[in-house]
Scaffold this motif. Structure first.
Motif, PDB file in Angstrom:
ATOM      1  N   TYR A   9       7.507 -38.239   9.851  1.00  0.00           N
ATOM      2  CA  TYR A   9       7.142 -36.862  10.143  1.00  0.00           C
ATOM      3  C   TYR A   9       8.386 -36.047  10.470  1.00  0.00           C
ATOM      4  O   TYR A   9       9.279 -36.494  11.195  1.00  0.00           O
ATOM      5  CB  TYR A   9       6.155 -36.786  11.303  1.00  0.00           C
ATOM      6  CG  TYR A   9       5.636 -35.386  11.513  1.00  0.00           C
ATOM      7  CD1 TYR A   9       4.630 -34.875  10.702  1.00  0.00           C
ATOM      8  CD2 TYR A   9       6.179 -34.561  12.490  1.00  0.00           C
ATOM      9  CE1 TYR A   9       4.163 -33.584  10.862  1.00  0.00           C
ATOM     10  CE2 TYR A   9       5.724 -33.268  12.661  1.00  0.00           C
ATOM     11  CZ  TYR A   9       4.716 -32.787  11.842  1.00  0.00           C
ATOM     12  OH  TYR A   9       4.277 -31.502  12.007  1.00  0.00           O
ATOM     13  N   ASP A  10       8.463 -34.821   9.947  1.00  0.00           N
ATOM     14  CA  ASP A  10       9.634 -33.955  10.097  1.00  0.00           C
ATOM     15  C   ASP A  10       9.531 -33.165  11.401  1.00  0.00           C
ATOM     16  O   ASP A  10       9.002 -32.054  11.435  1.00  0.00           O
ATOM     17  CB  ASP A  10       9.735 -33.010   8.899  1.00  0.00           C
ATOM     18  CG  ASP A  10      11.074 -32.280   8.841  1.00  0.00           C
ATOM     19  OD1 ASP A  10      11.770 -32.256   9.875  1.00  0.00           O
ATOM     20  OD2 ASP A  10      11.407 -31.741   7.770  1.00  0.00           O
ATOM     21  N   ALA A  13      11.411 -29.648  11.378  1.00  0.00           N
ATOM     22  CA  ALA A  13      10.661 -28.563  10.750  1.00  0.00           C
ATOM     23  C   ALA A  13       9.561 -28.065  11.676  1.00  0.00           C
ATOM     24  O   ALA A  13       9.297 -26.855  11.765  1.00  0.00           O
ATOM     25  CB  ALA A  13      10.061 -29.029   9.425  1.00  0.00           C
ATOM     26  N   TYR A  14       8.924 -28.979  12.371  1.00  0.00           N
ATOM     27  CA  TYR A  14       7.881 -28.606  13.321  1.00  0.00           C
ATOM     28  C   TYR A  14       8.444 -27.634  14.352  1.00  0.00           C
ATOM     29  O   TYR A  14       7.822 -26.618  14.685  1.00  0.00           O
ATOM     30  CB  TYR A  14       7.348 -29.861  14.019  1.00  0.00           C
ATOM     31  CG  TYR A  14       6.239 -29.618  15.008  1.00  0.00           C
ATOM     32  CD1 TYR A  14       4.912 -29.768  14.637  1.00  0.00           C
ATOM     33  CD2 TYR A  14       6.514 -29.241  16.319  1.00  0.00           C
ATOM     34  CE1 TYR A  14       3.882 -29.550  15.539  1.00  0.00           C
ATOM     35  CE2 TYR A  14       5.493 -29.014  17.237  1.00  0.00           C
ATOM     36  CZ  TYR A  14       4.185 -29.182  16.842  1.00  0.00           C
ATOM     37  OH  TYR A  14       3.180 -28.957  17.732  1.00  0.00           O
ATOM     38  N   SER A  15       9.632 -27.933  14.852  1.00  0.00           N
ATOM     39  CA  SER A  15      10.263 -27.096  15.852  1.00  0.00           C
ATOM     40  C   SER A  15      10.644 -25.725  15.307  1.00  0.00           C
ATOM     41  O   SER A  15      10.543 -24.716  15.999  1.00  0.00           O
ATOM     42  CB  SER A  15      11.503 -27.799  16.410  1.00  0.00           C
ATOM     43  OG  SER A  15      12.209 -26.964  17.286  1.00  0.00           O
ATOM     44  N   ARG A  18       6.985 -23.409  13.686  1.00  0.00           N
ATOM     45  CA  ARG A  18       5.776 -23.133  14.447  1.00  0.00           C
ATOM     46  C   ARG A  18       5.948 -21.831  15.250  1.00  0.00           C
ATOM     47  O   ARG A  18       7.070 -21.446  15.573  1.00  0.00           O
ATOM     48  CB  ARG A  18       5.469 -24.302  15.388  1.00  0.00           C
ATOM     49  CG  ARG A  18       4.998 -25.592  14.688  1.00  0.00           C
ATOM     50  CD  ARG A  18       3.607 -25.414  14.123  1.00  0.00           C
ATOM     51  NE  ARG A  18       3.136 -26.585  13.403  1.00  0.00           N
ATOM     52  CZ  ARG A  18       2.069 -27.302  13.755  1.00  0.00           C
ATOM     53  NH1 ARG A  18       1.383 -26.984  14.837  1.00  0.00           N
ATOM     54  NH2 ARG A  18       1.678 -28.333  13.038  1.00  0.00           N
ATOM     55  N   LYS A 361       6.853 -23.264   4.634  1.00  0.00           N
ATOM     56  CA  LYS A 361       7.405 -24.314   5.497  1.00  0.00           C
ATOM     57  C   LYS A 361       6.503 -24.576   6.697  1.00  0.00           C
ATOM     58  O   LYS A 361       6.384 -25.712   7.169  1.00  0.00           O
ATOM     59  CB  LYS A 361       8.822 -23.925   5.931  1.00  0.00           C
ATOM     60  CG  LYS A 361       9.813 -23.906   4.776  1.00  0.00           C
ATOM     61  CD  LYS A 361      11.216 -23.596   5.251  1.00  0.00           C
ATOM     62  CE  LYS A 361      12.183 -23.531   4.077  1.00  0.00           C
ATOM     63  NZ  LYS A 361      12.308 -24.828   3.390  1.00  0.00           N
ATOM     64  N   TYR A 362       5.847 -23.525   7.191  1.00  0.00           N
ATOM     65  CA  TYR A 362       4.876 -23.710   8.277  1.00  0.00           C
ATOM     66  C   TYR A 362       3.719 -24.577   7.807  1.00  0.00           C
ATOM     67  O   TYR A 362       3.298 -25.507   8.503  1.00  0.00           O
ATOM     68  CB  TYR A 362       4.367 -22.349   8.757  1.00  0.00           C
ATOM     69  CG  TYR A 362       3.110 -22.436   9.586  1.00  0.00           C
ATOM     70  CD1 TYR A 362       3.100 -23.103  10.809  1.00  0.00           C
ATOM     71  CD2 TYR A 362       1.916 -21.861   9.132  1.00  0.00           C
ATOM     72  CE1 TYR A 362       1.933 -23.191  11.564  1.00  0.00           C
ATOM     73  CE2 TYR A 362       0.755 -21.938   9.878  1.00  0.00           C
ATOM     74  CZ  TYR A 362       0.768 -22.611  11.094  1.00  0.00           C
ATOM     75  OH  TYR A 362      -0.391 -22.710  11.832  1.00  0.00           O
ATOM     76  N   ARG A 364       3.726 -26.851   5.709  1.00  0.00           N
ATOM     77  CA  ARG A 364       4.158 -28.245   5.543  1.00  0.00           C
ATOM     78  C   ARG A 364       4.353 -28.970   6.879  1.00  0.00           C
ATOM     79  O   ARG A 364       4.597 -30.180   6.887  1.00  0.00           O
ATOM     80  CB  ARG A 364       5.437 -28.296   4.706  1.00  0.00           C
ATOM     81  CG  ARG A 364       5.243 -27.769   3.293  1.00  0.00           C
ATOM     82  CD  ARG A 364       6.417 -28.098   2.371  1.00  0.00           C
ATOM     83  NE  ARG A 364       6.264 -27.419   1.086  1.00  0.00           N
ATOM     84  CZ  ARG A 364       5.468 -27.822   0.101  1.00  0.00           C
ATOM     85  NH1 ARG A 364       4.746 -28.921   0.262  1.00  0.00           N
ATOM     86  NH2 ARG A 364       5.395 -27.144  -1.036  1.00  0.00           N
ATOM     87  N   THR A 365       4.250 -28.261   7.992  1.00  0.00           N
ATOM     88  CA  THR A 365       4.296 -28.930   9.301  1.00  0.00           C
ATOM     89  C   THR A 365       2.925 -29.431   9.742  1.00  0.00           C
ATOM     90  O   THR A 365       2.820 -30.146  10.740  1.00  0.00           O
ATOM     91  CB  THR A 365       4.832 -27.984  10.395  1.00  0.00           C
ATOM     92  OG1 THR A 365       3.886 -26.928  10.637  1.00  0.00           O
ATOM     93  CG2 THR A 365       6.182 -27.394  10.007  1.00  0.00           C
ATOM     94  N   TRP A 366       1.871 -29.056   9.008  1.00  0.00           N
ATOM     95  CA  TRP A 366       0.528 -29.480   9.406  1.00  0.00           C
ATOM     96  C   TRP A 366       0.402 -31.001   9.299  1.00  0.00           C
ATOM     97  O   TRP A 366       0.811 -31.615   8.305  1.00  0.00           O
ATOM     98  CB  TRP A 366      -0.517 -28.837   8.507  1.00  0.00           C
ATOM     99  CG  TRP A 366      -0.674 -27.361   8.670  1.00  0.00           C
ATOM    100  CD1 TRP A 366       0.144 -26.514   9.360  1.00  0.00           C
ATOM    101  CD2 TRP A 366      -1.719 -26.557   8.130  1.00  0.00           C
ATOM    102  NE1 TRP A 366      -0.314 -25.224   9.279  1.00  0.00           N
ATOM    103  CE2 TRP A 366      -1.472 -25.220   8.524  1.00  0.00           C
ATOM    104  CE3 TRP A 366      -2.837 -26.815   7.341  1.00  0.00           C
ATOM    105  CZ2 TRP A 366      -2.294 -24.161   8.161  1.00  0.00           C
ATOM    106  CZ3 TRP A 366      -3.672 -25.766   6.987  1.00  0.00           C
ATOM    107  CH2 TRP A 366      -3.407 -24.452   7.394  1.00  0.00           C
ATOM    108  N   SER A 367      -0.179 -31.610  10.301  1.00  0.00           N
ATOM    109  CA  SER A 367      -0.383 -33.062  10.263  1.00  0.00           C
ATOM    110  C   SER A 367      -1.334 -33.447   9.125  1.00  0.00           C
ATOM    111  O   SER A 367      -1.215 -34.525   8.546  1.00  0.00           O
ATOM    112  CB  SER A 367      -0.931 -33.559  11.603  1.00  0.00           C
ATOM    113  OG  SER A 367      -2.194 -32.982  11.888  1.00  0.00           O
TER     114      SER A 367
END
Length: 442
Positions: A9-10, A13-15, A18, A361-362, A364-367
């Motif tokens: 998991y990235d 990117a999450y940081s 979001r 990109k947001y 792509r942060t979805w679990s």
């Protein structure tokens, strides 16, 4: 939360992509916390002979941020407390949070200060005392009994095992201490309400309310049924909480609805209505005196609570659900009054202006997207990198995120008309629910 704990998991990117929690959210939290400390401060001042430092530091000594992720909220919280501990089960999240902390420069509003300062609000800001600890939120065994003034969970409360969580929080939280849970759910695009049905289907499928109602119904009947310490009924209530509920969401084409971890996502999309009040899961104390026992079942609840919905007119269903709980709590169900709760409805505060690249990109942060790729690894090869706002791709091109963006962009084009073209940036907003709890002073 299992997806976030995976090494693939990235977390970076999450940081980065979001939304950022606004000052107004924290102002609401600190106002609630300070209101609960007034009596404790007066008592402490009298017992300490009026020592101002002791008076001002009382209630601002230790904070614990559960499911802290990359530490976005943890760092803000640390600016208020002498010691702050961020807790997360994911080694990648803890690593990213630690790296971000090391890059922080002292002196900005979002960083920990290094010099002790007693603020006008009564908070002792004493920086440098922020650390991260890898553990589940339900395992606070590294903390002593009644050693914490403030417990939070930002965008994480829907993952917890509530019976275990509340038992641990109740053990470590000092009387008069505060618990703050908040989470945001499905986004909408300001000025383009026509996009909401597309967004809902992509995220939640064709029947989103079914899964939310199943979780809510499972928890509501527990809300007014606390049981004496050690009783069999108390154990059964814990077993029946939504954290032990297994839900199946059928797969639908071009939708990520089946790939969220459940019931967590349903709790979040339902506006946190299904999060059980601690009074429904914590055992009542045993009393020989019938009057004391009756008081515990009515006004003597261990926790009082407040709900603040920063959703404007977006989620009237959530407001209605909380109002129903409040009414039933006051009137009583099965002869038992529920916990004290107040409700406030506010405008949306979680807002972010994003271009199409940031929006991609947001997504792509979805679990759920990470889980979807595990089920369909061939989608990885289809991914189209967006080099510019115009690079969304044609119909049917790219992976599921690219294809969803194409649908959104086509719909925006239809709404605006060909002559106006596509907007370079969109205003994205998220409804946010804030649950506040105060442990009554003993």
């Amino acid at each position: 939360m299992a997806t976030f704990a995976k090494t693939a998991y990235d977390a970076a990117a999450y940081s980065s992509f979001r939304p950022v929690y606004p000052p107004r959210l924290y102002d609401t939290i600190w106002a609630f916390h300070k209101a609960g400390l007034a009596a404790r401060k007066r008592s402490s001042t009298q017992s300490s002979g009026g020592d101002e430092v002791i008076r001002n530091s009382l209630g601002w000594q230790r904070a614990v941020d559960l499911g802290c992720g990359t530490g976005q909220a943890t760092v803000e919280i640390a600016a208020r407390f002498e010691e702050t501990i961020g807790v997360d089960p994911s080694s990648k999240m803890i690593q990213q949070a630690t790296q971000m902390l090391s890059r922080q420069s002292v002196g900005t509003s979002t960083n920990v200060n290094t010099n002790p300062v007693v603020t006008e609000e009564g908070a002792v800001v004493r920086g440098g005392n922020l650390r991260y600890h890898q553990a589940a939120g339900e395992d606070l065994s590294f903390l002593e009994d009644q050693s914490v003034d403030f417990v939070s969970a930002a965008q994480a409360v829907h993952w917890f095992d509530y019976p275990k969580l509340w038992k641990e929080i109740d053990r470590v939280l000092r009387p008069g201490g505060t618990v703050a849970f908040w989470g945001y759910s499905e986004f909408r695009v300001r000025h383009y309400p026509q996009l909401t049905p597309l967004i809902t289907y992509y995220s939640q499928g064709s029947n989103p309310t079914r899964i939310q109602q199943a979780v809510i119904a499972r928890n509501l009947y527990l809300r007014f049924s606390p049981s004496p310490a050690g009783s069999k009924a108390g154990e059964e209530n814990a077993d029946k909480s939504s954290s032990s509920l297994s839900l199946h969401v059928p797969s639908e084409p071009e939708s990520l609805s089946a790939y969220w971890e459940q019931p967590g996502r349903a709790i979040l999309d339902g506006g946190l209505v299904a999060v059980p009040h601690p009074s429904t899961l914590l055992p009542l104390p045993s009393h020989d005196n019938e009057k004391d026992k009756a008081d515990d079942r009515t006004e003597g609840r261990k926790y009082e609570s407040k709900v603040v919905l920063f959703s404007g007119d977006y989620r009237p269903d959530v407001l209605e659900a909380f109002e129903t709980i409040q009414r039933e709590s006051q009137e009583g169900v099965r002869g038992k009054r529920g916990p004290t709760m107040t409700i406030e409805s506010e405008d949306v505060v979680l807002v972010k202006e994003m271009d199409w690249v940031a929006l991609e990109k947001y997504f792509r942060t979805w679990s759920s997207y990470a889980t979807y790729l595990e089920a369909f690894p061939e989608e990885k090869a289809k991914r189209v990198a967006l080099e510019s706002e115009a690079g969304v791709g044609g119909v049917g091109e790219g992976d599921i995120v690219n294809r969803f963006l194409s649908k959104l962009k086509r719909e925006v084009g239809t709404i605006r008309g060909v002559e106006k073209g596509f907007p370079e940036r969109l205003v994205v907003e998220w409804p946010l629910a804030l649950l506040l709890y105060r442990k009554r002073s003993e």
